[in-house]
Motif scaffolding. Structure first.
Motif, short mmCIF file in Angstrom:
data_model
loop_
_atom_site.label_atom_id
_atom_site.label_comp_id
_atom_site.label_asym_id
_atom_site.label_seq_id
_atom_site.Cartn_x
_atom_site.Cartn_y
_atom_site.Cartn_z
N ALA A 61 -1.54 1.78 15.00
CA ALA A 61 -1.86 3.17 14.40
C ALA A 61 -0.75 3.96 14.28
N LEU A 110 -8.74 3.39 13.63
CA LEU A 110 -9.85 3.03 13.14
C LEU A 110 -9.99 1.40 12.80
N VAL A 111 -8.86 1.09 12.10
CA VAL A 111 -8.98 -0.37 11.47
C VAL A 111 -8.56 -1.33 12.56
N ALA A 135 -3.14 11.16 9.10
CA ALA A 135 -4.06 10.80 8.37
C ALA A 135 -4.05 9.02 8.56
N GLY A 136 -2.44 8.55 8.41
CA GLY A 136 -2.25 7.13 8.58
C GLY A 136 -2.41 6.74 9.99
N TRP A 163 0.81 -1.37 0.06
CA TRP A 163 0.05 0.14 0.10
C TRP A 163 1.03 1.33 -0.11
N ALA A 221 -6.51 6.27 10.38
CA ALA A 221 -6.72 4.92 9.81
C ALA A 221 -6.33 3.93 10.38
#
Length: 343
Positions: free
Chosen positions: A195, A187-188, A180-181, A44, A184
């Motif tokens: 995180a 949240l995941v 942002a990373g 990614w 994300a």
């Protein structure tokens, strides 16, 4: 078609190392190298770096800094121009004013001693060596007045020159990638460690790796595309069309075409010369966001006198015989015809 006997190279005069530039380039390269550690590597991340090369490199540097601000190859609204410039600032290739001044000086003195980054004396110099030394002839108010007056007339660009604001823009966008990373990842996974790992991975791949890639793509146009490749036009410097650089730079590597017709928005002049940057300009035009695109004109006085439309030369332009294939192109026009007009 053989190139002219261009002279030139770095001046023999003593040069002072630009320590901030050297430290910045080395630091960003070292940070980018951490991307290949098992904790930070991900496919990614690779995809993010490649996508970033288009968003920041193609749209910011190629389209914004180069074809719009330096050569005025098309027109657009001020908000879009400023947005493209900010994307360019996020590549850490200095300010719009500095880029424009350097590039216009390159065209005016291409492959001569005054050229900021001719590779004819040293490929390393043309690629990155010139970044590591101070150049008083460019880093001065007189140079900005001569080469970038039209750009710095805009308070937005003048503001970026002050108090290293352009560096803060780069730092702010890096922080946004990290946040942002991290968000994300939280949240995941719901894990602070995961995180943090994702946040750092996004930062390293999305900012540092991408910055290094865009740097070397830009520098390859300066070095490789003045050393190896073929020539469609008999210009008076050593510019070349390099197929590999043309592809990885999304069109900037068709450099001989560009030197022959500097204001043209399209750098690819033959069917195999793929120019993603120009395709992006056409897409923006289809969306009604840009207009007055300057078309390709194969035989123009600008091919004999680079930048005569921007800067008067101290010597009259030399008349040159048309290239053998020039008859297949439109005749020269005193005023470039626009492809479209904004409604």
């Amino acid at each position: 078609m053989s190139p002219p006997n261009a002279v030139a190279t770095p001046s023999a005069a003593p040069r002072r190392i630009d320590w901030p530039a050297l430290a910045t380039v080395l630091t960003i390269h070292l940070l980018a190298a951490t991307a290949f550690s098992p904790w930070l590597f991900s496919w990614w991340g690779v995809a993010l770096a490649i996508a970033g090369c288009y968003v920041f490199g193609t749209l910011g540097i190629n389209l914004g800094y180069h074809r719009l601000l330096t050569h005025r190859s098309f027109r657009c609204a001020a908000w879009l121009e400023h947005l493209l410039a900010v994307l360019g600032v996020c590549c850490l290739e200095k300010t719009p004013g500095h880029f424009v001044a350097t590039h216009r000086a390159h065209h005016q003195h291409s492959d001569r001693e005054e050229d900021p980054h001719s590779p004819l004396g040293s490929l390393f110099w043309g690629h990155v060596g010139w970044v590591f030394v101070e150049n008083p002839s460019l880093n001065s108010a007189a140079a900005y007045e001569k080469y970038a007056r039209d750009v710095l007339r805009d308070p937005f660009y003048l503001g970026l020159e002050r108090n290293l604001r352009w560096v803060w823009v780069y730092a702010a966008h890096a922080a946004l990638f990290l946040i942002a990373g991290f968000g994300a990842g939280w949240l995941v996974s719901g894990s602070a460690q995961e995180a943090l790992r994702l946040g750092l991975s996004v930062l390293v791949w999305g900012v540092f790796v991408r910055t290094v890639l865009v740097w070397h793509i830009t520098w390859s146009v300066n070095s490789i595309a003045h050393t190896w490749g073929y020539r469609n036009y008999d210009t008076r410097e050593n510019s070349r069309n390099n197929f590999l650089v043309g592809l990885i730079s999304n069109g900037e590597g068709w450099h001989n075409n560009h030197h022959a017709d500097q204001r043209a928005a399209a750098h690819g002049h033959r069917w195999w010369e793929i120019d993603v940057t120009y395709a992006s300009i056409r897409l923006l035009r289809a969306c009604g966001l840009v207009w007055d695109i300057v078309p390709v004109t194969a035989v123009r006085e600008a091919a004999a006198a680079p930048l005569h439309h921007l800067q008067p030369r101290s010597e009259p332009p030399r008349k040159k015989a048309a290239a053998p294939h020039a008859a297949s192109h439109r005749a020269p026009e005193l005023t470039p015809r626009q492809e479209s007009k904004h409604p």
